[in-house]
Write a protein that holds these residues in place. Structure first.
Motif, PDB file in Angstrom:
ATOM      1  N   LYS A 165      -6.198  11.676  85.014  1.00  0.00           N
ATOM      2  CA  LYS A 165      -4.917  11.250  84.442  1.00  0.00           C
ATOM      3  C   LYS A 165      -4.183  10.223  85.311  1.00  0.00           C
ATOM      4  O   LYS A 165      -3.399   9.428  84.804  1.00  0.00           O
ATOM      5  CB  LYS A 165      -4.001  12.472  84.233  1.00  0.00           C
ATOM      6  CG  LYS A 165      -4.567  13.511  83.274  1.00  0.00           C
ATOM      7  CD  LYS A 165      -4.420  13.097  81.824  1.00  0.00           C
ATOM      8  CE  LYS A 165      -5.024  14.142  80.915  1.00  0.00           C
ATOM      9  NZ  LYS A 165      -5.711  13.662  79.754  1.00  0.00           N
ATOM     10  N   ASP A 166      -4.422  10.254  86.618  1.00  0.00           N
ATOM     11  CA  ASP A 166      -3.653   9.328  87.469  1.00  0.00           C
ATOM     12  C   ASP A 166      -4.053   7.870  87.261  1.00  0.00           C
ATOM     13  O   ASP A 166      -3.351   6.970  87.694  1.00  0.00           O
ATOM     14  CB  ASP A 166      -3.722   9.718  88.946  1.00  0.00           C
ATOM     15  CG  ASP A 166      -5.047  10.336  89.321  1.00  0.00           C
ATOM     16  OD1 ASP A 166      -5.719  10.854  88.415  1.00  0.00           O
ATOM     17  OD2 ASP A 166      -5.408  10.289  90.502  1.00  0.00           O
ATOM     18  N   LEU A 167      -5.177   7.655  86.571  1.00  0.00           N
ATOM     19  CA  LEU A 167      -5.544   6.270  86.245  1.00  0.00           C
ATOM     20  C   LEU A 167      -4.444   5.598  85.439  1.00  0.00           C
ATOM     21  O   LEU A 167      -4.200   4.411  85.556  1.00  0.00           O
ATOM     22  CB  LEU A 167      -6.821   6.269  85.409  1.00  0.00           C
ATOM     23  CG  LEU A 167      -8.144   6.022  86.111  1.00  0.00           C
ATOM     24  CD1 LEU A 167      -9.260   6.011  85.099  1.00  0.00           C
ATOM     25  CD2 LEU A 167      -8.097   4.707  86.874  1.00  0.00           C
ATOM     26  N   TYR A 168      -3.783   6.422  84.604  1.00  0.00           N
ATOM     27  CA  TYR A 168      -2.767   5.872  83.713  1.00  0.00           C
ATOM     28  C   TYR A 168      -1.595   5.310  84.504  1.00  0.00           C
ATOM     29  O   TYR A 168      -1.138   4.192  84.242  1.00  0.00           O
ATOM     30  CB  TYR A 168      -2.285   6.951  82.739  1.00  0.00           C
ATOM     31  CG  TYR A 168      -1.273   6.433  81.750  1.00  0.00           C
ATOM     32  CD1 TYR A 168      -1.618   5.441  80.835  1.00  0.00           C
ATOM     33  CD2 TYR A 168       0.034   6.920  81.745  1.00  0.00           C
ATOM     34  CE1 TYR A 168      -0.687   4.948  79.951  1.00  0.00           C
ATOM     35  CE2 TYR A 168       0.965   6.427  80.858  1.00  0.00           C
ATOM     36  CZ  TYR A 168       0.608   5.437  79.958  1.00  0.00           C
ATOM     37  OH  TYR A 168       1.518   4.952  79.078  1.00  0.00           O
ATOM     38  N   GLU A 169      -1.130   6.108  85.484  1.00  0.00           N
ATOM     39  CA  GLU A 169      -0.008   5.631  86.301  1.00  0.00           C
ATOM     40  C   GLU A 169      -0.327   4.294  86.965  1.00  0.00           C
ATOM     41  O   GLU A 169       0.458   3.366  86.948  1.00  0.00           O
ATOM     42  CB  GLU A 169       0.352   6.675  87.370  1.00  0.00           C
ATOM     43  CG  GLU A 169       1.494   7.583  86.958  1.00  0.00           C
ATOM     44  CD  GLU A 169       1.022   8.926  86.433  1.00  0.00           C
ATOM     45  OE1 GLU A 169       0.617   9.743  87.258  1.00  0.00           O
ATOM     46  OE2 GLU A 169       1.061   9.138  85.197  1.00  0.00           O
ATOM     47  N   ALA A 170      -1.549   4.232  87.499  1.00  0.00           N
ATOM     48  CA  ALA A 170      -1.973   2.994  88.154  1.00  0.00           C
ATOM     49  C   ALA A 170      -1.933   1.829  87.171  1.00  0.00           C
ATOM     50  O   ALA A 170      -1.468   0.735  87.503  1.00  0.00           O
ATOM     51  CB  ALA A 170      -3.378   3.164  88.715  1.00  0.00           C
ATOM     52  N   ALA A 171      -2.382   2.085  85.939  1.00  0.00           N
ATOM     53  CA  ALA A 171      -2.414   1.024  84.934  1.00  0.00           C
ATOM     54  C   ALA A 171      -1.002   0.581  84.568  1.00  0.00           C
ATOM     55  O   ALA A 171      -0.730  -0.605  84.403  1.00  0.00           O
ATOM     56  CB  ALA A 171      -3.163   1.510  83.699  1.00  0.00           C
ATOM     57  N   VAL A 172      -0.073   1.575  84.449  1.00  0.00           N
ATOM     58  CA  VAL A 172       1.299   1.247  84.077  1.00  0.00           C
ATOM     59  C   VAL A 172       1.932   0.349  85.135  1.00  0.00           C
ATOM     60  O   VAL A 172       2.620  -0.627  84.817  1.00  0.00           O
ATOM     61  CB  VAL A 172       2.117   2.532  83.860  1.00  0.00           C
ATOM     62  CG1 VAL A 172       3.606   2.211  83.738  1.00  0.00           C
ATOM     63  CG2 VAL A 172       1.643   3.255  82.616  1.00  0.00           C
ATOM     64  N   ILE A 173       1.660   0.680  86.394  1.00  0.00           N
ATOM     65  CA  ILE A 173       2.209  -0.124  87.482  1.00  0.00           C
ATOM     66  C   ILE A 173       1.725  -1.566  87.363  1.00  0.00           C
ATOM     67  O   ILE A 173       2.447  -2.521  87.562  1.00  0.00           O
ATOM     68  CB  ILE A 173       1.820   0.480  88.855  1.00  0.00           C
ATOM     69  CG1 ILE A 173       2.547   1.820  89.018  1.00  0.00           C
ATOM     70  CG2 ILE A 173       2.193  -0.465  90.000  1.00  0.00           C
ATOM     71  CD1 ILE A 173       2.042   2.660  90.145  1.00  0.00           C
ATOM     72  N   ASP A 174       0.479  -1.726  86.937  1.00  0.00           N
ATOM     73  CA  ASP A 174      -0.054  -3.072  86.753  1.00  0.00           C
ATOM     74  C   ASP A 174       0.471  -3.740  85.485  1.00  0.00           C
ATOM     75  O   ASP A 174      -0.001  -4.820  85.108  1.00  0.00           O
ATOM     76  CB  ASP A 174      -1.591  -3.022  86.690  1.00  0.00           C
ATOM     77  CG  ASP A 174      -2.183  -2.749  88.050  1.00  0.00           C
ATOM     78  OD1 ASP A 174      -1.440  -2.867  89.034  1.00  0.00           O
ATOM     79  OD2 ASP A 174      -3.370  -2.413  88.125  1.00  0.00           O
ATOM     80  N   GLY A 175       1.379  -3.068  84.770  1.00  0.00           N
ATOM     81  CA  GLY A 175       1.967  -3.678  83.576  1.00  0.00           C
ATOM     82  C   GLY A 175       1.091  -3.568  82.348  1.00  0.00           C
ATOM     83  O   GLY A 175       1.165  -4.375  81.429  1.00  0.00           O
ATOM     84  N   CYS A 176       0.235  -2.536  82.313  1.00  0.00           N
ATOM     85  CA  CYS A 176      -0.651  -2.342  81.170  1.00  0.00           C
ATOM     86  C   CYS A 176      -0.046  -1.271  80.265  1.00  0.00           C
ATOM     87  O   CYS A 176       0.239  -0.164  80.711  1.00  0.00           O
ATOM     88  CB  CYS A 176      -2.021  -1.920  81.690  1.00  0.00           C
ATOM     89  SG  CYS A 176      -3.325  -1.943  80.479  1.00  0.00           S
ATOM     90  N   GLY A 177       0.183  -1.596  78.999  1.00  0.00           N
ATOM     91  CA  GLY A 177       0.781  -0.646  78.071  1.00  0.00           C
ATOM     92  C   GLY A 177      -0.223   0.383  77.590  1.00  0.00           C
ATOM     93  O   GLY A 177      -1.353   0.436  78.073  1.00  0.00           O
ATOM     94  N   ARG A 178       0.211   1.201  76.589  1.00  0.00           N
ATOM     95  CA  ARG A 178      -0.663   2.292  76.141  1.00  0.00           C
ATOM     96  C   ARG A 178      -1.912   1.806  75.419  1.00  0.00           C
ATOM     97  O   ARG A 178      -2.994   2.357  75.595  1.00  0.00           O
ATOM     98  CB  ARG A 178       0.132   3.234  75.236  1.00  0.00           C
ATOM     99  CG  ARG A 178       1.059   4.118  76.029  1.00  0.00           C
ATOM    100  CD  ARG A 178       1.849   5.014  75.110  1.00  0.00           C
ATOM    101  NE  ARG A 178       2.463   6.072  75.869  1.00  0.00           N
ATOM    102  CZ  ARG A 178       3.774   6.319  75.889  1.00  0.00           C
ATOM    103  NH1 ARG A 178       4.590   5.572  75.193  1.00  0.00           N
ATOM    104  NH2 ARG A 178       4.246   7.308  76.599  1.00  0.00           N
ATOM    105  N   LEU A 179      -1.768   0.788  74.580  1.00  0.00           N
ATOM    106  CA  LEU A 179      -2.935   0.284  73.870  1.00  0.00           C
ATOM    107  C   LEU A 179      -3.840  -0.497  74.809  1.00  0.00           C
ATOM    108  O   LEU A 179      -5.061  -0.408  74.736  1.00  0.00           O
ATOM    109  CB  LEU A 179      -2.511  -0.614  72.703  1.00  0.00           C
ATOM    110  CG  LEU A 179      -2.235   0.106  71.387  1.00  0.00           C
ATOM    111  CD1 LEU A 179      -1.938  -0.910  70.304  1.00  0.00           C
ATOM    112  CD2 LEU A 179      -3.390   0.999  70.974  1.00  0.00           C
ATOM    113  N   CYS A 180      -3.192  -1.246  75.693  1.00  0.00           N
ATOM    114  CA  CYS A 180      -3.937  -1.995  76.697  1.00  0.00           C
ATOM    115  C   CYS A 180      -4.748  -1.023  77.537  1.00  0.00           C
ATOM    116  O   CYS A 180      -5.927  -1.264  77.834  1.00  0.00           O
ATOM    117  CB  CYS A 180      -2.958  -2.788  77.557  1.00  0.00           C
ATOM    118  SG  CYS A 180      -3.560  -3.207  79.188  1.00  0.00           S
ATOM    119  N   PHE A 181      -4.143   0.126  77.867  1.00  0.00           N
ATOM    120  CA  PHE A 181      -4.838   1.137  78.659  1.00  0.00           C
ATOM    121  C   PHE A 181      -6.074   1.647  77.925  1.00  0.00           C
ATOM    122  O   PHE A 181      -7.160   1.798  78.499  1.00  0.00           O
ATOM    123  CB  PHE A 181      -3.875   2.296  78.955  1.00  0.00           C
ATOM    124  CG  PHE A 181      -4.495   3.387  79.781  1.00  0.00           C
ATOM    125  CD1 PHE A 181      -4.897   3.144  81.088  1.00  0.00           C
ATOM    126  CD2 PHE A 181      -4.678   4.655  79.254  1.00  0.00           C
ATOM    127  CE1 PHE A 181      -5.475   4.147  81.854  1.00  0.00           C
ATOM    128  CE2 PHE A 181      -5.260   5.663  80.007  1.00  0.00           C
ATOM    129  CZ  PHE A 181      -5.654   5.408  81.310  1.00  0.00           C
TER     130      PHE A 181
END
Lengths: 275, 313
Positions: A165-181
């Motif tokens: 699950k922590d992959l998501y936090e990392a992605a959000v920090i990089d400015g990646c939204g939910r669909l982008c994720f």
């Protein structure tokens, strides 16, 4: 002792080779006959290698019958069904594995129950529905009812749940939204599962018979298997043409199989291990 | 705000799949149930008639014939497919050099279409021009009628006419079962191979130390540890056999289901009544009877057979 072992090996190889030949012979017979003349095809004793080699059967199937058209229809149906199945399954599996909401487990369990119902149970009312919608003899009838697949949702959900699950936090920090994720991070990670559902789907659409038989009346909209089936009824004793037509109908999947046999066999093997 | 967002996202993500499933799965299933209580023919619904469709189903000799044929078909096809595939898989698992090649060849019939395969096999079975009868006559045996033989296999063996339930499945039906074993074998072999690979070597070593012979090892190590796989293959093969359709349409008759209705199976009968004759109400009643039947068999297999399955803890 060593002698006994060698004998054992010989016995094993003999049996599995005989079995493999048994699997293969109907195909070899089909291919061989497709290059024969009608006269040679029914001659006794039969020949394995055509004495007179002719392409007449292929010419007939390819030009007199709408075989190129049948293949085209099947190709369109397989492609769009696949896109539908993968997209709907990706989105739904994402919702089931990465979002918490009320009724999540209930909905998922109902889907699994729905998956247990065999197609013949609802095929007649589905036909009536499609008829009511005016979809007889259209691509809609061939594609839309099958562009969702519960097994695909199930399989992708299993794979998505394993992603930390922590992959998501990392992605959000990089400015990646939910669909982008979903498309940038998750999709590459679950690629093997997507390949598996794609394989099952392509094989399933290409070989589909009962449903297209029901919803297609015009020769122009027949997918390959239905076209082949009607052709076999019309030309029931023209063996070279029948074999040529059957060979053409299986050829695309046989080629796909030889290109991706490792993945295909592994996909089927894994589908069994879960059970 | 966060709460709403948490609902909107899953809703948006689920809606394509859920809408399609509601319209093209859930609705037809529910609708089928309603239709099975109606008198519905060419002119549409003539209203509810209660249980009449189901009552007629119980008295319909053609339905019972197709039901009995389906059971006979499964009884032949499922065990035969299981035994042959397990046998081949066990041999392939003995560390053969060309395992990949063999597996590929065995798997080839699985990916080819039932339609193409039925056309080829129909010719192999042809009484006058087929290869099978050619082999039989060269071996000095008398030719068989294969797909055109309405007599049961037990009748053929005994050589005289028997009462209906003792006839056994017709040679025509057995011929189709034989073809479907050929077609599905590769799939079952692949699943069995995966199951056999999952059995840890320690068990075999322990058996060897205990002085177990090959037969004892198979009976006490391989079969029990493989039983979850066997169980899975048995259920899947059974469900597939109960739904056999394309070979009946393509290989038997005319009319399909022949000779004398001895190869008419439940799904073919459903197709014939509900689609070809457009007796929608009656067709959906057959569909639900079929569903109950599949459910009953699955539950039977789960409760009775699964007791004998050995799950490793």
């Amino acid at each position: 002792m060593r002698f006994k072992k060698i004998i054992g090996k010989i016995v094993i190889y003999t049996i599995v080779t005989a079995g493999a030949l048994f699997s293969l012979l109907p195909f070899l017979w089909m291919i061989s006959t497709s290059f024969k003349t009608q006269r040679e095809a029914i001659q006794i004793p039969p020949t394995w290698i055509p004495k007179v080699f002719t392409l007449d059967a292929y010419k007939m199937v390819w030009t007199k019958i709408a075989f190129p058209r049948y293949i085209y229809v099947s190709f369109i149906v397989a492609t769009f069904t696949l896109i539908g199945v993968v997209l709907t399954a990706l989105l739904a599996a994402y919702a089931f594995s990465w979002f918490k909401f009320k009724g999540r487990e209930t909905i998922f369990m109902s889907l699994l129950a729905l998956m247990m119902v065999p197609v013949p149970v609802y095929v007649i009312p589905l036909f009536i529905l499609v008829q009511y919608l005016g979809w007889i003899d259209t691509y809609y009838a061939l594609i839309i009812p099958w562009s969702v697949n519960i097994f695909a949702i199930f399989l992708l959900r299993q794979h998505m749940r394993g992603i930390p699950k922590d992959l998501y936090e990392a992605a959000v920090i990089d400015g990646c939204g939910r669909l982008c994720f979903l498309f940038r991070i998750i999709l590459p990670l679950i690629k093997p599962a997507v390949v598996t559902i794609s394989i099952f789907n392509i094989i399933g659409s290409w070989n589909a018979f009962m449903w297209p038989l029901m919803v297609v009346n015009s020769n122009n909209m027949r997918p390959i298997q239905v076209g082949l089936a009607y052709f076999s009824q019309g030309e029931s004793t023209n063996y070279p043409a029948l074999m040529a037509a059957s060979f053409i109908a299986i050829l695309p999947l046989v080629i796909l199989f030889f290109l991706a046999q490792k993945q295909i066999v592994a996909s089927y093997a894994k589908s069994g291990l879960k059970g | 705000m966060k709460g709403i967002k948490n609902y909107l996202w899953p809703l948006a993500l689920l809606s394509p799949a859920l809408v399609l499933l509601l319209v093209f799965r859930f609705f037809p299933i529910a609708y089928a149930f309603l239709l099975s209580f109606q008198d519905w023919g060419i002119g549409g619904s003539k209203g509810f008639i209660g249980l009449s469709n189901y009552k007629w189903l119980l008295q319909d000799p053609f339905f019972w014939q197709s039901f009995w044929n389906t059971i006979n078909y499964a009884i032949i096809a499922v065990p035969l497919s299981l035994i042959v595939s397990l046998f081949i898989a066990a041999l392939l698992n003995k560390g053969l050099k060309a395992l990949g090649l063999y597996r590929t060849i065995y798997f080839l019939p699985v990916i080819t279409s039932m339609v193409a395969v039925s056309i080829v096999w129909k010719w192999l079975y042809d009484p006058q021009r087929g290869v099978f009868n050619y082999f039989l006559t060269t071996l000095g045996l008398s030719p068989l009628k294969w797909l055109e033989e309405p007599r049961g296999i037990i009748e053929l063996m005994v050589g005289k006419e028997l009462p209906y339930l003792l006839k056994g499945p017709s040679l025509a039906l057995v011929s189709i079962a034989f073809m479907s074993v050929w077609k599905s074998m590769g799939y079952n072999i692949v699943i069995f191979l995966a199951g056999l690979k999952n059995i840890p070597d320690v068990y075999y070593e322990a058996a060897k130390i205990d002085g177990a012979g090959p037969w004892q090892t198979i009976k006490n190590v391989t079969l029990p540890l493989l039983s979850p796989t066997t169980f899975y293959v048995a259920i899947m093969t059974t469900i597939a056999s109960l739904q056999i359709f394309a070979p009946i349409w393509l290989m038997t008759g005319p009319p399909p289901g022949g000779p004398l209705g001895r190869t008419s199976v439940v799904i073919y009968y459903l197709y014939q009544k509900g689609y070809e004759e457009y007796q929608v109400g009656y067709g959906t009643a057959i569909a639900f009877a079929f569903f109950l039947f599949v459910l009953a068999i699955t539950i039977f297999q789960k409760t009775v057979l699964e007791k004998r399955v050995y799950y490793e803890v």
